[in-house]
Design an enzyme around this catalytic site. Structure first.
Site, short mmCIF file in Angstrom:
data_model
loop_
_atom_site.label_atom_id
_atom_site.label_comp_id
_atom_site.label_asym_id
_atom_site.label_seq_id
_atom_site.Cartn_x
_atom_site.Cartn_y
_atom_site.Cartn_z
N ALA A 21 10.20 10.44 26.99
CA ALA A 21 9.84 10.35 28.47
C ALA A 21 8.77 9.19 28.69
CB ALA A 21 9.49 11.58 29.15
N ASN A 22 7.82 9.02 27.48
CA ASN A 22 6.74 7.93 27.69
C ASN A 22 6.89 6.85 26.96
OD1 ASN A 22 5.40 10.03 29.34
ND2 ASN A 22 4.51 11.04 27.59
N ASN A 60 11.61 0.02 1.30
CA ASN A 60 10.63 1.04 1.76
C ASN A 60 10.05 0.62 2.92
OD1 ASN A 60 8.29 2.91 0.98
ND2 ASN A 60 7.25 0.88 1.37
N TYR A 110 11.90 7.04 15.65
CA TYR A 110 11.81 7.03 13.97
C TYR A 110 12.89 7.97 13.49
CZ TYR A 110 9.31 7.55 9.45
OH TYR A 110 9.16 7.61 8.38
N ARG A 152 0.97 -1.13 -0.02
CA ARG A 152 0.08 0.05 0.00
C ARG A 152 0.97 1.40 -0.07
NH1 ARG A 152 -0.38 -2.58 4.81
NH2 ARG A 152 -2.44 -3.43 4.10
N GLY A 153 0.08 2.39 -0.14
CA GLY A 153 0.63 3.81 -0.22
C GLY A 153 2.33 3.86 -0.97
N LYS A 206 5.76 8.75 20.16
CA LYS A 206 5.49 8.91 21.73
C LYS A 206 6.55 9.77 22.19
CE LYS A 206 2.26 6.33 23.70
NZ LYS A 206 1.10 6.83 24.43
#
Length: 445
Positions: free
Chosen positions: A296-297, A286, A351, A215-216, A293
């Site tokens: 810290a979390n 790909n 990321y 997809r995408g 997040k």
């Protein structure tokens, strides 16, 4: 996903309303169609000296309507200035003199390309002048309107006009619709990097693998490579099998159920490619995931999963393909990075770290690829309209769409066209680089 604001302000009543209220009016971009000419009009060619030998012939062979004089009433489809001979800051005035008047008559989705030499460390004044073109073109790109773009090509070492064909065709055509304010460094092509016999199908006879292809952006890459003549193997998780099969069937490709993060993935890939195709010509990394997040979390599994899929898997698979000799001589690898890996993004430390790591991986692998007459590069998309961005809050999405020089989001096909350009045999002089497909993000670009 439709950009309703863009559609509105380019309609009859919407155009008038935007003008009255002073609202931004992003243009409908010129995107590539196989039947279109390279440029929909004439290109004005200028230079700061004698000019690069063979450049005129290369452009003419590509079907460009060349002019060397500004008649004062021509609406130009493109402006190309050869600054390969500049040596001093004073020489840069020739660029200003060439561009200033014709820029006022640049067509919608026009193209401005500057051609220079890469700094080589031999003379400070020369290097400073050559580097100045970088700042010039990035600023010029932010001044252009109506979907026009400006980019810089830097010739490295002994590279000449013969090494420019695929890059010039890309930047002048609709393939580069969302590539703006960027610098591409082109070295002399290796002997294996031959000019395609058919520019409509430059990947004919090549075998390509695209991960995350169900997809995408991944699906768009697979479709674009197939359009350009490649036999495409589409890989994705077993859970995406139905959608993967639909995309594969639509382009007469083959589907492979593969978890790239699994320990056995490299061996599985090598066995499949060797048995079915005798090897691989084009590798497109790909596949990727997000687990956003604040740091810290963030839980350990959210951190580790993103680093594993988005970076470690690319490293393992690329290394294994090279060691097994599965990637053929003259091969191409294109790895999906992100502008988040260049500028950072709140809530995406995992990321951004992974995507910055992809850039480092590409730069480190580049010499190994060059030894094989091959090339590896990264493509860093900015804000692209996909299923992921569709889930964003409306206001956040609309603001993000306008934060580029082109005042709109890109489409998956914009990333795919850039991948296809880097995969071409004629692009062998581009190696170890990061090409952003971001419409020139106004933040961090």
């Amino acid at each position: 996903m439709a950009d309703r604001y863009l559609d509105l302000v380019n309609s009859g009543i919407g155009r008038k309303l935007a003008a009255q209220l002073g609202l931004p009016r992003p243009a409908v971009l010129r995107r590539y169609q196989p039947t279109d000419p390279l440029l929909p009009g004439a290109l004005l060619l200028g230079n700061a000296g004698d000019g690069l030998p063979g450049l005129d012939d290369l452009l003419s062979e590509a079907g460009v309507q060349l002019r060397d004089t500004d008649a004062g009433n021509v609406r130009w489809a493109g402006l190309l200035f050869d600054a390969t001979t500049v040596r001093t800051p004073q020489d840069l005035d020739a660029v200003r003199a060439f561009l200033s008047a014709p820029l006022r008559r640049l067509r919608s989705s026009g193209r401005v390309v500057l051609l220079g030499r890469a700094p080589d460390g031999k003379d400070p004044a020369t290097d400073a002048t050559r580097q100045a073109l970088d700042g010039l073109v990035r600023s010029l790109a932010k001044e252009l309107r109506a979907g026009a773009t400006a980019n810089l090509i830097q010739l490295a070492g002994a590279a000449g006009a013969d090494d420019l064909d695929s890059t010039l065709r890309f930047l002048l055509s609709g393939r580069s619709a969302y590539v703006d304010g960027q610098v591409i460094r082109v070295a002399a092509r290796p002997d294996s990097a031959t000019v395609p016999a058919d520019w409509q199908r430059p990947l004919a006879g090549k075998v390509a693998l695209v991960t995350g292809a169900a997809r995408g952006i991944g699906a768009a890459i697979a479709e674009t490579l197939a359009r350009d003549g490649a036999q495409v193997v589409l890989a994705d998780l077993p859970a995406a099998g139905e959608q993967l099969a639909r995309v594969a069937n639509g382009i007469s490709g083959s589907s492979l159920h593969l978890d790239i993060a699994a320990p056995q993935a490299p061996a599985q890939l090598i066995e499949y490619l060797q048995q079915r195709h005798g090897g691989l010509d084009i590798l497109v990394h790909n596949a990727g995931i997000t687990r956003d997040k604040l740091l810290a979390n963030m839980q350990p599994e959210q951190w580790q999963s993103v680093l594993t899929v988005n970076l470690a898997a690319q490293l393992r698979i690329t290394t294994a393909l090279l060691e097994a000799g599965c990637l053929r001589a003259g091969g191409r690898a294109v790895c999906l990075a992100s502008t988040s890996g260049i500028a950072g993004n709140r809530g995406q430390t995992n990321y951004a770290a992974a995507k910055a790591g992809v850039i480092g991986m590409v730069r480190s692998f580049a010499p190994q690829f060059a030894e094989r007459g091959a090339a590896i590069n990264a493509v860093a998309p900015g804000f692209i309209d996909t299923d992921m961005t569709r889930s964003m809050p409306l206001l956040t999405r609309e603001v993000a769409r306008r934060l580029s020089s082109l005042q709109q989001a890109g489409l998956p096909v914009d990333v795919a066209e850039t991948v296809a350009y880097l995969a071409q045999p004629g692009s062998g002089g581009v190696n170890g680089q990061v090409l952003r497909v971001c419409g020139q993000n106004l933040v961090g670009a």
